[in-house]
Write a protein that holds these residues in place. Structure first.
Motif, mmCIF file in Angstrom:
data_model
loop_
_atom_site.group_PDB
_atom_site.id
_atom_site.type_symbol
_atom_site.label_atom_id
_atom_site.label_comp_id
_atom_site.label_asym_id
_atom_site.label_seq_id
_atom_site.Cartn_x
_atom_site.Cartn_y
_atom_site.Cartn_z
ATOM 1 N N PHE A 54 76.923 -21.077 42.237
ATOM 2 C CA PHE A 54 77.925 -20.602 43.370
ATOM 3 C C PHE A 54 77.391 -19.301 44.166
ATOM 4 O O PHE A 54 77.643 -19.445 45.384
ATOM 5 C CB PHE A 54 79.082 -20.297 42.567
ATOM 6 C CG PHE A 54 79.639 -21.659 41.641
ATOM 7 C CD1 PHE A 54 79.896 -22.798 42.390
ATOM 8 C CD2 PHE A 54 79.667 -21.334 40.311
ATOM 9 C CE1 PHE A 54 80.222 -23.891 41.549
ATOM 10 C CE2 PHE A 54 80.059 -22.344 39.526
ATOM 11 C CZ PHE A 54 80.280 -23.795 40.082
ATOM 12 N N VAL A 55 76.899 -18.571 43.400
ATOM 13 C CA VAL A 55 76.632 -17.289 44.102
ATOM 14 C C VAL A 55 75.319 -17.642 45.069
ATOM 15 O O VAL A 55 75.614 -17.062 46.326
ATOM 16 C CB VAL A 55 76.271 -16.208 43.054
ATOM 17 C CG1 VAL A 55 75.634 -15.031 43.859
ATOM 18 C CG2 VAL A 55 77.206 -15.823 42.279
ATOM 19 N N ALA A 61 74.731 -20.232 52.489
ATOM 20 C CA ALA A 61 75.754 -20.637 53.617
ATOM 21 C C ALA A 61 76.074 -19.319 54.479
ATOM 22 O O ALA A 61 76.216 -19.713 55.617
ATOM 23 C CB ALA A 61 76.950 -21.221 53.052
ATOM 24 N N MET A 62 76.355 -18.257 54.031
ATOM 25 C CA MET A 62 76.496 -17.034 54.943
ATOM 26 C C MET A 62 75.268 -16.712 55.796
ATOM 27 O O MET A 62 75.243 -16.592 56.874
ATOM 28 C CB MET A 62 76.857 -15.938 54.272
ATOM 29 C CG MET A 62 77.320 -14.641 55.065
ATOM 30 S SD MET A 62 78.639 -15.023 56.158
ATOM 31 C CE MET A 62 79.957 -15.391 55.204
ATOM 32 N N LEU A 80 77.686 -8.739 48.079
ATOM 33 C CA LEU A 80 78.263 -10.103 47.625
ATOM 34 C C LEU A 80 79.330 -9.808 46.596
ATOM 35 O O LEU A 80 78.692 -9.428 45.346
ATOM 36 C CB LEU A 80 77.196 -11.226 47.612
ATOM 37 C CG LEU A 80 77.567 -12.519 47.568
ATOM 38 C CD1 LEU A 80 76.639 -13.408 47.981
ATOM 39 C CD2 LEU A 80 78.082 -13.010 46.086
ATOM 40 N N ASN A 81 80.433 -10.363 46.708
ATOM 41 C CA ASN A 81 81.481 -10.205 45.603
ATOM 42 C C ASN A 81 81.801 -11.583 45.491
ATOM 43 O O ASN A 81 82.131 -12.319 46.229
ATOM 44 C CB ASN A 81 82.697 -9.383 45.799
ATOM 45 C CG ASN A 81 82.183 -7.938 45.899
ATOM 46 O OD1 ASN A 81 81.880 -7.176 44.944
ATOM 47 N ND2 ASN A 81 82.407 -7.190 47.040
ATOM 48 N N HIS A 123 85.204 -17.984 45.041
ATOM 49 C CA HIS A 123 85.702 -17.549 46.281
ATOM 50 C C HIS A 123 84.589 -16.270 46.607
ATOM 51 O O HIS A 123 84.548 -15.471 45.351
ATOM 52 C CB HIS A 123 86.955 -16.913 46.363
ATOM 53 C CG HIS A 123 87.158 -16.261 47.668
ATOM 54 N ND1 HIS A 123 87.497 -16.737 48.742
ATOM 55 C CD2 HIS A 123 87.535 -14.727 47.963
ATOM 56 C CE1 HIS A 123 87.633 -15.957 49.979
ATOM 57 N NE2 HIS A 123 87.672 -14.784 49.361
ATOM 58 N N HIS A 124 84.010 -15.986 47.693
ATOM 59 C CA HIS A 124 83.111 -15.151 47.921
ATOM 60 C C HIS A 124 83.450 -14.282 48.975
ATOM 61 O O HIS A 124 83.701 -14.753 50.339
ATOM 62 C CB HIS A 124 81.607 -15.518 47.832
ATOM 63 C CG HIS A 124 81.232 -16.497 46.630
ATOM 64 N ND1 HIS A 124 80.860 -16.020 45.527
ATOM 65 C CD2 HIS A 124 81.582 -17.830 46.641
ATOM 66 C CE1 HIS A 124 80.576 -17.133 44.891
ATOM 67 N NE2 HIS A 124 81.246 -18.377 45.560
ATOM 68 N N THR A 125 83.235 -12.867 49.060
ATOM 69 C CA THR A 125 83.232 -12.169 50.108
ATOM 70 C C THR A 125 81.585 -11.441 50.511
ATOM 71 O O THR A 125 81.237 -11.138 49.287
ATOM 72 C CB THR A 125 84.258 -10.742 50.222
ATOM 73 O OG1 THR A 125 83.840 -10.059 48.928
ATOM 74 C CG2 THR A 125 85.741 -11.205 50.144
#
Length: 132
Positions: A54-55, A61-62, A80-81, A123-125
């Protein structure tokens, strides 16, 4: 702006992304949706997908979403959180990233990874640093 084929080519040419076998599904201005095909190598005990799936998908993707705004392959992850919300189990994962703010030096965005049934798995910021 890069298109889907150019984004796929960027990923195919990078050794870091080869192990994940990403497939770029869609790109738009400040947006990328990619897929990580299921591979049993990513299973943890209990047939749960490992967190790095996922990370890495969110980070990649970002990176592509940033390139849709400026074609900057040299942009790098500054922060990245991640929040893991549900277990992925022996399934292909789709990850969608959106740029929320595109500054001169920093780009801020969010990414979500979803299972095959559409449920949010993580979910990631993400903050990216642009070259000077």
């Amino acid at each position: 702006m890069i298109d889907r084929a150019q984004a796929q080519r960027q990923l195919d040419e990078r050794p870091f992304s080869a192990i994940w076998e990403y497939r770029v599904l869609d790109v738009a201005h400040g947006y990328c949706r990619l897929e990580v095909p299921y591979n049993p190598r990513w299973d943890r005990p209990g047939d749960v997908l490992a967190g790095p799936v996922f990370v890495a998908a969110a980070d990649t993707a970002m990176w592509v979403a940033v390139m849709t705004r400026a074609a900057e392959v040299m942009a790098v992850t500054a922060n990245l959180n991640s929040a893991f919300l549900a277990a992925g189990r022996q399934e292909t994962v789709a990850c969608e990233a959106r740029v929320l703010r595109f500054g001169r030096r920093l780009v801020y965005g969010v990414a979500e990874c979803r299972g095959e049934d559409g449920r949010v798995l993580s979910h990631h910021t993400v903050t990216y640093a642009r070259p000077a």
